[in-house]
Motif scaffolding. Sequence first.
Motif, PDB file in Angstrom:
ATOM      1  N   MET A 183       0.855  -1.182   0.000  1.00 52.31           N
ATOM      2  CA  MET A 183       0.000   0.000   0.000  1.00 52.31           C
ATOM      3  C   MET A 183       0.893   1.235   0.000  1.00 52.31           C
ATOM      4  SD  MET A 183      -2.729  -1.222   2.925  1.00 52.31           S
ATOM      5  CE  MET A 183      -3.332  -2.920   2.930  1.00 52.31           C
ATOM      6  N   PRO A 184       0.914   1.998  -1.076  1.00 52.96           N
ATOM      7  CA  PRO A 184       1.842   3.142  -1.175  1.00 52.96           C
ATOM      8  C   PRO A 184       1.724   4.117  -0.007  1.00 52.96           C
ATOM      9  CG  PRO A 184       0.826   2.700  -3.295  1.00 52.96           C
ATOM     10  CD  PRO A 184       0.120   1.829  -2.307  1.00 52.96           C
ATOM     11  N   LEU A 185       0.498   4.375   0.459  1.00 52.47           N
ATOM     12  CA  LEU A 185       0.332   5.368   1.523  1.00 52.47           C
ATOM     13  C   LEU A 185       0.874   4.865   2.855  1.00 52.47           C
ATOM     14  CD1 LEU A 185      -0.898   8.191   2.101  1.00 52.47           C
ATOM     15  CD2 LEU A 185      -2.983   7.012   2.826  1.00 52.47           C
ATOM     16  N   PHE A 186       0.826   3.552   3.081  1.00 51.40           N
ATOM     17  CA  PHE A 186       1.200   2.993   4.384  1.00 51.40           C
ATOM     18  C   PHE A 186       2.519   2.229   4.345  1.00 51.40           C
ATOM     19  CE2 PHE A 186      -3.612   2.747   5.333  1.00 51.40           C
ATOM     20  CZ  PHE A 186      -3.611   4.077   5.718  1.00 51.40           C
ATOM     21  N   GLN A 187       3.355   2.501   3.352  1.00 53.53           N
ATOM     22  CA  GLN A 187       4.622   1.778   3.262  1.00 53.53           C
ATOM     23  C   GLN A 187       5.522   2.052   4.456  1.00 53.53           C
ATOM     24  OE1 GLN A 187       6.458   2.697  -0.496  1.00 53.53           O
ATOM     25  NE2 GLN A 187       5.286   1.132  -1.609  1.00 53.53           N
ATOM     26  N   ASP A 188       5.423   3.244   5.030  1.00 52.34           N
ATOM     27  CA  ASP A 188       6.280   3.608   6.163  1.00 52.34           C
ATOM     28  C   ASP A 188       5.615   3.329   7.504  1.00 52.34           C
ATOM     29  OD1 ASP A 188       8.236   4.505   4.419  1.00 52.34           O
ATOM     30  OD2 ASP A 188       7.388   6.534   4.339  1.00 52.34           O
ATOM     31  N   ALA A 189       4.513   2.619   7.512  1.00 53.31           N
ATOM     32  CA  ALA A 189       3.844   2.287   8.771  1.00 53.31           C
ATOM     33  C   ALA A 189       4.725   1.366   9.605  1.00 53.31           C
ATOM     34  CB  ALA A 189       2.499   1.628   8.499  1.00 53.31           C
ATOM     35  N   ALA A 190       4.615   1.497  10.902  1.00 51.73           N
ATOM     36  CA  ALA A 190       5.401   0.667  11.830  1.00 51.73           C
ATOM     37  C   ALA A 190       4.532  -0.474  12.331  1.00 51.73           C
ATOM     38  CB  ALA A 190       5.900   1.507  12.997  1.00 51.73           C
ATOM     39  N   LEU A 198       0.073   4.109  12.276  1.00 51.65           N
ATOM     40  CA  LEU A 198      -0.043   4.880  11.048  1.00 51.65           C
ATOM     41  C   LEU A 198       0.068   6.363  11.399  1.00 51.65           C
ATOM     42  CD1 LEU A 198      -3.170   3.044   9.604  1.00 51.65           C
ATOM     43  CD2 LEU A 198      -0.772   2.529   9.119  1.00 51.65           C
ATOM     44  N   PRO A 199       0.998   7.108  10.812  1.00 52.92           N
ATOM     45  CA  PRO A 199       1.079   8.547  11.093  1.00 52.92           C
ATOM     46  C   PRO A 199      -0.210   9.247  10.698  1.00 52.92           C
ATOM     47  CG  PRO A 199       3.039   7.774   9.937  1.00 52.92           C
ATOM     48  CD  PRO A 199       2.048   6.663   9.880  1.00 52.92           C
ATOM     49  N   ALA A 200      -0.741  10.036  11.597  1.00 48.62           N
ATOM     50  CA  ALA A 200      -1.999  10.735  11.324  1.00 48.62           C
ATOM     51  C   ALA A 200      -1.843  11.758  10.211  1.00 48.62           C
ATOM     52  CB  ALA A 200      -2.499  11.415  12.596  1.00 48.62           C
ATOM     53  N   SER A 201      -0.613  12.238   9.979  1.00 49.86           N
ATOM     54  CA  SER A 201      -0.404  13.234   8.922  1.00 49.86           C
ATOM     55  C   SER A 201      -0.663  12.655   7.536  1.00 49.86           C
ATOM     56  CB  SER A 201       1.029  13.771   8.996  1.00 49.86           C
ATOM     57  OG  SER A 201       1.965  12.708   8.851  1.00 49.86           O
ATOM     58  N   LEU A 202      -0.611  11.318   7.401  1.00 44.84           N
ATOM     59  CA  LEU A 202      -0.916  10.681   6.119  1.00 44.84           C
ATOM     60  C   LEU A 202      -2.415  10.569   5.880  1.00 44.84           C
ATOM     61  CD1 LEU A 202       1.653   7.728   6.191  1.00 44.84           C
ATOM     62  CD2 LEU A 202       1.924   9.982   5.136  1.00 44.84           C
ATOM     63  N   MET A 203      -3.207  10.756   6.924  1.00 46.06           N
ATOM     64  CA  MET A 203      -4.640  10.482   6.829  1.00 46.06           C
ATOM     65  C   MET A 203      -5.501  11.712   7.076  1.00 46.06           C
ATOM     66  SD  MET A 203      -4.272   7.052   9.128  1.00 46.06           S
ATOM     67  CE  MET A 203      -5.975   6.537   8.951  1.00 46.06           C
ATOM     68  N   THR A 241      -1.424  11.521  26.042  1.00 48.46           N
ATOM     69  CA  THR A 241      -1.037  10.893  27.300  1.00 48.46           C
ATOM     70  C   THR A 241      -0.112   9.698  27.117  1.00 48.46           C
ATOM     71  OG1 THR A 241      -3.024   9.488  27.251  1.00 48.46           O
ATOM     72  CG2 THR A 241      -3.184  11.613  28.396  1.00 48.46           C
ATOM     73  N   ARG A 242       0.005   9.170  25.900  1.00 48.25           N
ATOM     74  CA  ARG A 242       0.849   7.996  25.670  1.00 48.25           C
ATOM     75  C   ARG A 242       2.074   8.298  24.828  1.00 48.25           C
ATOM     76  NH1 ARG A 242      -1.926   3.091  26.664  1.00 48.25           N
ATOM     77  NH2 ARG A 242      -3.404   3.521  28.351  1.00 48.25           N
ATOM     78  N   ASN A 243       2.394   9.550  24.634  1.00 45.40           N
ATOM     79  CA  ASN A 243       3.528   9.878  23.771  1.00 45.40           C
ATOM     80  C   ASN A 243       4.865   9.564  24.418  1.00 45.40           C
ATOM     81  OD1 ASN A 243       1.791  10.717  21.820  1.00 45.40           O
ATOM     82  ND2 ASN A 243       1.964  12.894  22.281  1.00 45.40           N
ATOM     83  N   ALA A 244       4.911   9.516  25.743  1.00 45.45           N
ATOM     84  CA  ALA A 244       6.156   9.154  26.420  1.00 45.45           C
ATOM     85  C   ALA A 244       6.452   7.665  26.293  1.00 45.45           C
ATOM     86  CB  ALA A 244       6.082   9.537  27.895  1.00 45.45           C
ATOM     87  N   GLU A 245       5.488   6.894  25.833  1.00 48.10           N
ATOM     88  CA  GLU A 245       5.651   5.447  25.718  1.00 48.10           C
ATOM     89  C   GLU A 245       5.822   5.000  24.273  1.00 48.10           C
ATOM     90  OE1 GLU A 245       2.266   3.719  27.576  1.00 48.10           O
ATOM     91  OE2 GLU A 245       2.492   4.883  29.427  1.00 48.10           O
ATOM     92  N   LEU A 246       6.248   5.913  23.395  1.00 50.39           N
ATOM     93  CA  LEU A 246       6.437   5.546  22.002  1.00 50.39           C
ATOM     94  C   LEU A 246       7.417   4.388  21.892  1.00 50.39           C
ATOM     95  CD1 LEU A 246       6.612   8.982  20.168  1.00 50.39           C
ATOM     96  CD2 LEU A 246       4.751   7.348  20.177  1.00 50.39           C
ATOM     97  N   SER A 247       7.040   3.424  21.084  1.00 49.74           N
ATOM     98  CA  SER A 247       7.863   2.226  20.956  1.00 49.74           C
ATOM     99  C   SER A 247       9.189   2.542  20.278  1.00 49.74           C
ATOM    100  CB  SER A 247       7.104   1.162  20.154  1.00 49.74           C
ATOM    101  OG  SER A 247       7.947   0.067  19.860  1.00 49.74           O
ATOM    102  N   GLN A 248      10.173   1.711  20.574  1.00 50.28           N
ATOM    103  CA  GLN A 248      11.470   1.869  19.918  1.00 50.28           C
ATOM    104  C   GLN A 248      11.372   1.542  18.429  1.00 50.28           C
ATOM    105  OE1 GLN A 248      14.140   3.137  21.364  1.00 50.28           O
ATOM    106  NE2 GLN A 248      12.955   3.369  23.258  1.00 50.28           N
ATOM    107  N   ALA A 249      10.283   0.880  18.025  1.00 55.09           N
ATOM    108  CA  ALA A 249      10.100   0.587  16.604  1.00 55.09           C
ATOM    109  C   ALA A 249       9.850   1.851  15.798  1.00 55.09           C
ATOM    110  CB  ALA A 249       8.941  -0.386  16.407  1.00 55.09           C
ATOM    111  N   LEU A 250       9.418   2.926  16.465  1.00 60.59           N
ATOM    112  CA  LEU A 250       9.182   4.184  15.771  1.00 60.59           C
ATOM    113  C   LEU A 250      10.481   4.981  15.708  1.00 60.59           C
ATOM    114  CD1 LEU A 250       5.785   5.171  17.396  1.00 60.59           C
ATOM    115  CD2 LEU A 250       6.216   3.741  15.408  1.00 60.59           C
ATOM    116  N   SER A 251      10.655   5.705  14.648  1.00 59.00           N
ATOM    117  CA  SER A 251      11.907   6.427  14.422  1.00 59.00           C
ATOM    118  C   SER A 251      12.152   7.454  15.515  1.00 59.00           C
ATOM    119  CB  SER A 251      11.873   7.110  13.056  1.00 59.00           C
ATOM    120  OG  SER A 251      12.997   7.926  12.896  1.00 59.00           O
ATOM    121  N   ALA A 252      13.331   7.436  16.088  1.00 58.31           N
ATOM    122  CA  ALA A 252      13.675   8.393  17.142  1.00 58.31           C
ATOM    123  C   ALA A 252      13.841   9.797  16.590  1.00 58.31           C
ATOM    124  CB  ALA A 252      14.963   7.954  17.842  1.00 58.31           C
ATOM    125  N   ASN A 253      14.069   9.920  15.265  1.00 59.46           N
ATOM    126  CA  ASN A 253      14.261  11.228  14.662  1.00 59.46           C
ATOM    127  C   ASN A 253      12.950  11.890  14.234  1.00 59.46           C
ATOM    128  OD1 ASN A 253      17.079  10.934  14.871  1.00 59.46           O
ATOM    129  ND2 ASN A 253      17.147   9.768  12.948  1.00 59.46           N
TER     130      ASN A 253
END
Length: 242
Positions: free
Chosen positions: A99-106, A118-123, A204-216
């Motif tokens: 899926m081209p839109l969700f290729q970068d999904a974690a 899925l990044p909300a900015s894509l949707m 409220t859950r942004n401090a718990e972002l998984s390591q699978a998500l890009s740190a940058n």
Amino acid sequence: MWAQKKQKRADATSAPWLLTFADLLSLVLTFFVLVFSMNTVTFESWKAVVHTMSEEFNPLRPTVDPIPHDAPASLMTRNVAGLNLSYLQSLLSRQLKQMPLFQDAAVYRRGDSVVVSLPASLMFERKKAVLAPDAARAMRQLAGALVQIRNRMQIAAHTDGAPISNGLFRSNWELSMTRARVVAGALADSGYLQPITVLGYADTRNAELSQALSANSRIEWAERIDIVLINERRGQSAYDIF
């Protein structure tokens, strides 16, 4: 003399009527007292009365002692497992790459679940909850992949901490819940007819972002939609919306 006898005879005939009237008033008063006491009785007081009467009238009655159930909660509820999580993670990763839109999904594991972030900015546009046309088409593709999965599903929406200034929502809580409902509705309209639990977490859950998500790119991933597939077969629950 004759008048006194007549008066005594009249008093004698009227006395029974007065007694009956007095008894009637006593019964009415007793009735209202009973009604009042029944409406204001407390459980502890009534329990003491029942216990006392039971002991007095039936002292030899058998007693029942409740014994707490020591079985763990997992034995009292049967949760049928869904698809294997490792297989599920691999399957969804392959599907999203197509899926081209969700290729970068974690796609990653979190406890007893697989999470598709899925990044909300894509949707959605910034701080809005109207699904973009490309996202609606991608949702139809994603529904085709999810409809074959038997695991129970949740959709959790997250936002960043920036306040909302467009007047469309009162808070990020409302925005996140609305976005989760929109995504769930898009999946339902695309053929996913099983129950979906929707959750809104705001920031409220942004401090718990998984390591699978890009740190940058944590600011970008702060606003995201998480599709959570739990290691249980799908079924009804208290928070099922669709």
